[in-house]
Write a protein that holds these residues in place. Structure first.
Motif, PDB file in Angstrom:
ATOM      1  N   ASP A   1      19.897 -18.087 -32.123  1.00  0.00           N
ATOM      2  CA  ASP A   1      19.902 -17.425 -33.769  1.00  0.00           C
ATOM      3  C   ASP A   1      21.139 -16.225 -33.423  1.00  0.00           C
ATOM      4  OD1 ASP A   1      18.983 -18.840 -35.191  1.00  0.00           O
ATOM      5  OD2 ASP A   1      17.464 -17.843 -36.066  1.00  0.00           O
ATOM      6  N   LYS A   2      20.695 -14.587 -31.961  1.00  0.00           N
ATOM      7  CA  LYS A   2      21.029 -13.483 -31.672  1.00  0.00           C
ATOM      8  C   LYS A   2      22.708 -14.641 -31.357  1.00  0.00           C
ATOM      9  CE  LYS A   2      17.343 -11.200 -31.280  1.00  0.00           C
ATOM     10  NZ  LYS A   2      16.437 -10.612 -29.867  1.00  0.00           N
ATOM     11  N   GLY A   3      22.544 -15.884 -30.890  1.00  0.00           N
ATOM     12  CA  GLY A   3      24.137 -15.750 -30.129  1.00  0.00           C
ATOM     13  C   GLY A   3      24.329 -15.306 -28.600  1.00  0.00           C
ATOM     14  N   ASN A   4      23.133 -14.851 -28.272  1.00  0.00           N
ATOM     15  CA  ASN A   4      23.573 -14.191 -26.630  1.00  0.00           C
ATOM     16  C   ASN A   4      23.096 -15.068 -25.400  1.00  0.00           C
ATOM     17  OD1 ASN A   4      23.621 -11.906 -27.733  1.00  0.00           O
ATOM     18  ND2 ASN A   4      21.443 -10.906 -27.747  1.00  0.00           N
ATOM     19  N   ALA A   5      23.764 -14.425 -24.572  1.00  0.00           N
ATOM     20  CA  ALA A   5      23.004 -15.836 -22.749  1.00  0.00           C
ATOM     21  C   ALA A   5      22.570 -14.347 -23.004  1.00  0.00           C
ATOM     22  CB  ALA A   5      24.893 -15.962 -22.023  1.00  0.00           C
ATOM     23  N   TYR A   6      21.178 -15.577 -21.816  1.00  0.00           N
ATOM     24  CA  TYR A   6      20.648 -15.214 -21.217  1.00  0.00           C
ATOM     25  C   TYR A   6      19.792 -15.631 -19.789  1.00  0.00           C
ATOM     26  CZ  TYR A   6      18.641 -14.388 -25.999  1.00  0.00           C
ATOM     27  OH  TYR A   6      19.255 -13.924 -27.051  1.00  0.00           O
ATOM     28  N   ALA A   7      19.740 -14.874 -18.557  1.00  0.00           N
ATOM     29  CA  ALA A   7      19.323 -15.049 -17.393  1.00  0.00           C
ATOM     30  C   ALA A   7      18.179 -16.504 -17.492  1.00  0.00           C
ATOM     31  CB  ALA A   7      18.820 -13.800 -16.233  1.00  0.00           C
ATOM     32  N   LEU A   8      18.472 -17.259 -16.383  1.00  0.00           N
ATOM     33  CA  LEU A   8      17.677 -18.209 -16.296  1.00  0.00           C
ATOM     34  C   LEU A   8      17.768 -18.543 -15.105  1.00  0.00           C
ATOM     35  CD1 LEU A   8      16.747 -20.461 -17.684  1.00  0.00           C
ATOM     36  CD2 LEU A   8      18.422 -22.411 -16.877  1.00  0.00           C
ATOM     37  N   VAL A   9      15.691 -18.505 -15.136  1.00  0.00           N
ATOM     38  CA  VAL A   9      15.511 -18.286 -13.052  1.00  0.00           C
ATOM     39  C   VAL A   9      14.486 -19.622 -13.647  1.00  0.00           C
ATOM     40  CG1 VAL A   9      14.393 -16.286 -11.981  1.00  0.00           C
ATOM     41  CG2 VAL A   9      15.963 -15.802 -13.796  1.00  0.00           C
ATOM     42  N   SER A  10      14.358 -19.754 -12.134  1.00  0.00           N
ATOM     43  CA  SER A  10      13.149 -20.513 -12.221  1.00  0.00           C
ATOM     44  C   SER A  10      11.785 -20.026 -11.295  1.00  0.00           C
ATOM     45  CB  SER A  10      13.119 -22.026 -10.901  1.00  0.00           C
ATOM     46  OG  SER A  10      13.477 -21.431  -9.739  1.00  0.00           O
ATOM     47  N   GLY A  11      10.581 -20.752 -11.709  1.00  0.00           N
ATOM     48  CA  GLY A  11       9.390 -20.060 -10.907  1.00  0.00           C
ATOM     49  C   GLY A  11       9.232 -20.175  -9.510  1.00  0.00           C
ATOM     50  N   ARG A  12      10.345 -20.603  -8.925  1.00  0.00           N
ATOM     51  CA  ARG A  12      11.130 -20.539  -7.450  1.00  0.00           C
ATOM     52  C   ARG A  12      11.101 -19.316  -7.271  1.00  0.00           C
ATOM     53  NH1 ARG A  12      11.434 -25.683  -8.239  1.00  0.00           N
ATOM     54  NH2 ARG A  12      13.947 -25.025  -7.452  1.00  0.00           N
ATOM     55  N   GLY A  13      11.919 -18.858  -8.202  1.00  0.00           N
ATOM     56  CA  GLY A  13      12.804 -17.739  -7.594  1.00  0.00           C
ATOM     57  C   GLY A  13      14.433 -18.395  -8.187  1.00  0.00           C
ATOM     58  N   GLU A  14      14.722 -18.938  -8.364  1.00  0.00           N
ATOM     59  CA  GLU A  14      16.130 -19.762  -7.981  1.00  0.00           C
ATOM     60  C   GLU A  14      16.577 -19.647  -9.689  1.00  0.00           C
ATOM     61  OE1 GLU A  14      18.845 -24.011  -7.729  1.00  0.00           O
ATOM     62  OE2 GLU A  14      16.535 -23.606  -7.887  1.00  0.00           O
ATOM     63  N   VAL A  15      18.040 -18.016  -8.956  1.00  0.00           N
ATOM     64  CA  VAL A  15      18.911 -17.672 -10.082  1.00  0.00           C
ATOM     65  C   VAL A  15      19.816 -18.886 -10.354  1.00  0.00           C
ATOM     66  CG1 VAL A  15      19.997 -16.019 -11.597  1.00  0.00           C
ATOM     67  CG2 VAL A  15      18.044 -15.549  -9.997  1.00  0.00           C
ATOM     68  N   PHE A  16      20.127 -19.246 -11.145  1.00  0.00           N
ATOM     69  CA  PHE A  16      20.825 -20.070 -12.346  1.00  0.00           C
ATOM     70  C   PHE A  16      22.217 -19.589 -12.779  1.00  0.00           C
ATOM     71  CE2 PHE A  16      16.992 -23.084 -12.372  1.00  0.00           C
ATOM     72  CZ  PHE A  16      17.015 -24.093 -11.852  1.00  0.00           C
ATOM     73  N   GLY A  17      21.661 -18.619 -13.329  1.00  0.00           N
ATOM     74  CA  GLY A  17      22.761 -17.428 -14.081  1.00  0.00           C
ATOM     75  C   GLY A  17      22.439 -17.328 -15.493  1.00  0.00           C
ATOM     76  N   ALA A  18      23.761 -16.782 -15.337  1.00  0.00           N
ATOM     77  CA  ALA A  18      23.343 -17.237 -17.586  1.00  0.00           C
ATOM     78  C   ALA A  18      24.085 -18.545 -18.427  1.00  0.00           C
ATOM     79  CB  ALA A  18      24.930 -15.589 -17.961  1.00  0.00           C
TER      80      ALA A  18
END
Length: 153
Positions: free
Chosen positions: A77-94
């Motif tokens: 509902d906020k319409g924001n983007a969030y950082a997506l990070v795996s449990g292994r520490g891999e950063v997927f981006g926003a």
């Protein structure tokens, strides 16, 4: 608590919401121009849509938080983007929440489902648009932060 993945400050795990399928689709743009007597000419314009679908089952009587899907809806509902990070520490981006689908089955006499299947559709956005606060405060199992940056580290 072992985390599978985090979207902002929302943590996917057995106590909150566990997914059992991760599906990622990446596209690239190659528009075409028609040519007489030859195949259409194509030119690469770079990356297109990048989507991730997380699917799983919530069994509130066994594992998982029945409020977790509502927290994801509130973040959407906020319409924001969030950082997506795996449990292994891999950063997927926003990533932004594009849709949340849920199907409740095996209902009790009070109408509460014993099994909830869900699909969460995420779409990749520019990293600069990520919400610096990390999303929903008060996510189960995640301590609140004072300045909003600890979740990113």
């Amino acid at each position: 608590m072992q985390q599978m993945m985090a979207l902002g400050q929302f943590v996917f795990s057995l106590p909150t919401l566990a997914y059992n399928e991760f599906k990622r689709t990446s596209n690239w743009r190659h528009p075409s121009n028609s040519r007489v007597g030859a195949r259409p000419a194509r030119q690469s314009l770079g990356p297109g849509d990048d989507t991730i679908t997380l699917s799983g089952v919530l069994a509130p009587e066994f594992k998982g938080d029945p409020r977790a899907i509502e927290q994801l809806r509130a973040m959407g509902d906020k319409g924001n983007a969030y950082a997506l990070v795996s449990g292994r520490g891999e950063v997927f981006g926003a990533w932004a929440i594009e849709s949340v689908n849920e199907t409740g089955t095996l209902h009790m006499d009070n109408g509460a489902p014993r099994r909830v299947e869900f699909d969460l559709q995420l779409v990749r956005v520019d990293d600069a648009t990520a919400d610096a606060t990390g999303g929903t405060p008060g996510t189960p199992g995640v301590p609140a932060t004072d300045d909003g940056w600890e979740w990113w580290l």
